[in-house]
Design a protein around this motif. Structure first.
Motif, short mmCIF file in Angstrom:
data_model
loop_
_atom_site.label_atom_id
_atom_site.label_comp_id
_atom_site.label_asym_id
_atom_site.label_seq_id
_atom_site.Cartn_x
_atom_site.Cartn_y
_atom_site.Cartn_z
N SER A 25 0.83 -1.06 -0.12
CA SER A 25 0.14 -0.12 0.02
C SER A 25 0.89 1.13 -0.07
O SER A 25 1.99 1.10 0.27
N GLY A 26 0.13 2.35 -0.37
CA GLY A 26 1.24 3.50 -0.32
C GLY A 26 0.40 5.01 0.07
O GLY A 26 1.17 5.87 -0.39
N HIS A 27 -0.66 5.12 0.41
CA HIS A 27 -1.26 6.33 0.50
C HIS A 27 -0.53 7.00 1.61
O HIS A 27 -0.50 8.33 1.23
N SER A 28 0.15 6.69 2.55
CA SER A 28 0.94 7.63 3.43
C SER A 28 2.06 8.15 2.82
O SER A 28 2.70 9.10 3.30
N HIS A 29 2.44 7.32 1.87
CA HIS A 29 4.04 7.90 1.19
C HIS A 29 5.24 7.60 2.28
O HIS A 29 6.35 7.98 1.75
N LYS A 30 4.82 6.99 3.39
CA LYS A 30 5.98 6.62 4.11
C LYS A 30 6.59 5.21 4.28
O LYS A 30 5.68 4.51 4.42
N PRO A 31 7.74 5.29 3.68
CA PRO A 31 8.30 3.80 3.38
C PRO A 31 8.44 2.89 4.76
O PRO A 31 8.65 3.58 5.47
N LEU A 40 3.66 -10.03 5.21
CA LEU A 40 4.85 -8.88 5.00
C LEU A 40 3.77 -7.54 4.44
O LEU A 40 3.12 -7.44 3.41
N TYR A 41 3.83 -6.45 5.16
CA TYR A 41 3.35 -5.04 5.09
C TYR A 41 4.24 -4.26 4.48
O TYR A 41 5.28 -3.91 5.13
N VAL A 42 4.23 -3.58 2.89
CA VAL A 42 5.31 -2.86 2.48
C VAL A 42 4.58 -1.44 2.13
O VAL A 42 3.54 -1.56 1.35
N ASN A 43 5.08 -0.39 2.25
CA ASN A 43 4.71 0.77 1.85
C ASN A 43 6.02 1.41 1.23
O ASN A 43 7.03 1.52 1.82
N PRO A 44 6.08 1.38 -0.15
CA PRO A 44 7.41 1.81 -0.77
C PRO A 44 7.88 3.30 -0.85
O PRO A 44 8.71 3.61 -1.05
N GLY A 45 6.71 4.10 -0.27
CA GLY A 45 7.06 5.43 0.08
C GLY A 45 6.84 6.08 -1.61
O GLY A 45 5.77 5.69 -2.15
N SER A 46 7.39 7.09 -1.95
CA SER A 46 7.17 7.78 -3.00
C SER A 46 8.47 8.07 -3.93
O SER A 46 9.29 8.38 -3.34
N ALA A 47 8.47 7.67 -4.99
CA ALA A 47 9.62 7.95 -5.96
C ALA A 47 9.62 9.46 -6.61
O ALA A 47 10.48 9.66 -7.51
N GLY A 48 8.51 10.04 -6.46
CA GLY A 48 8.38 11.20 -7.01
C GLY A 48 8.79 12.64 -6.51
O GLY A 48 9.84 12.16 -5.66
N PRO A 49 8.53 13.96 -6.53
CA PRO A 49 8.87 14.75 -5.93
C PRO A 49 8.57 14.59 -4.14
O PRO A 49 7.61 14.02 -3.90
N ARG A 50 9.47 15.09 -3.47
CA ARG A 50 9.58 14.94 -2.18
C ARG A 50 8.29 15.42 -1.50
O ARG A 50 7.70 16.36 -1.92
N ARG A 51 7.68 14.59 -0.53
CA ARG A 51 6.38 14.68 0.26
C ARG A 51 6.56 15.08 1.57
O ARG A 51 7.34 13.94 2.19
N PHE A 52 6.35 16.33 2.02
CA PHE A 52 6.30 16.54 3.50
C PHE A 52 7.88 16.35 3.62
O PHE A 52 8.76 17.10 2.91
N LYS A 53 8.53 15.59 4.98
CA LYS A 53 9.62 15.66 4.82
C LYS A 53 10.26 14.03 5.01
O LYS A 53 11.38 13.56 5.34
N LEU A 54 9.57 13.41 4.16
CA LEU A 54 9.66 11.83 3.88
C LEU A 54 10.75 11.65 2.92
O LEU A 54 10.94 12.22 1.92
N ILE A 56 12.53 10.27 -0.42
CA ILE A 56 12.05 9.58 -1.65
C ILE A 56 12.61 8.24 -1.99
O ILE A 56 13.89 8.06 -1.82
N ALA A 57 11.91 7.43 -2.11
CA ALA A 57 12.28 5.82 -1.94
C ALA A 57 11.18 5.05 -2.59
O ALA A 57 10.11 5.38 -3.35
N VAL A 58 11.77 3.88 -2.84
CA VAL A 58 11.04 2.77 -3.51
C VAL A 58 11.15 1.53 -2.78
O VAL A 58 12.06 1.59 -1.85
N ALA A 59 10.50 0.55 -2.83
CA ALA A 59 10.51 -0.96 -2.29
C ALA A 59 11.26 -1.93 -3.24
O ALA A 59 10.63 -1.81 -4.38
N GLU A 60 11.73 -2.72 -2.81
CA GLU A 60 12.16 -3.86 -3.58
C GLU A 60 11.67 -5.24 -3.08
O GLU A 60 11.95 -5.25 -1.74
N LEU A 61 11.06 -5.96 -3.66
CA LEU A 61 10.44 -7.40 -3.37
C LEU A 61 11.37 -8.49 -3.92
O LEU A 61 11.98 -8.51 -5.26
N ALA A 70 11.53 -8.02 1.60
CA ALA A 70 11.27 -6.78 1.17
C ALA A 70 12.26 -5.76 1.83
O ALA A 70 12.68 -5.88 3.00
N LYS A 71 12.69 -4.68 1.01
CA LYS A 71 13.62 -3.61 1.73
C LYS A 71 13.18 -2.39 0.92
O LYS A 71 12.80 -2.28 -0.31
#
Length: 78
Positions: A25-31, A40-54, A56-61, A70-71
């Motif tokens: 899932s990814g709604h929060s953009h918090k990896p 295993l629950y995975v939030n990949p974050g956001s690979a786009g423009p920085r959101r808040f102070k989070l 910029i990330a992706v997840a690898e399965l 996952a990481k």
């Protein structure tokens, strides 16, 4: 099996009972990567423009046979 949805708060089934090993899932953009009740629950974050102070990330399965790892991978911004 992998279950994908936008907002984890809208999860309307028991992933383990339904046979899912991973929920993405990814709604929060918090990896994050967290295991609960053998799922295993995975939030990949956001690979786009920085959101808040989070970050910029992706997840690898990594799927090997019947196991999944996952990481989160933070991306370098120039």
């Amino acid at each position: 099996m992998i279950y994908v949805l936008h907002n984890l708060a809208e999860l309307d089934l028991d992933p383990a009972a339904a046979g899912f090993q991973v929920v993405v899932s990814g709604h929060s953009h918090k990896p994050s990567v967290e295991e609960r009740d053998r799922v295993l629950y995975v939030n990949p974050g956001s690979a786009g423009p920085r959101r808040f102070k989070l970050p910029i990330a992706v997840a690898e399965l990594e799927v090997t046979g019947g196991s999944v790892k996952a990481k989160v991978v933070e991306l370098e911004v120039r």
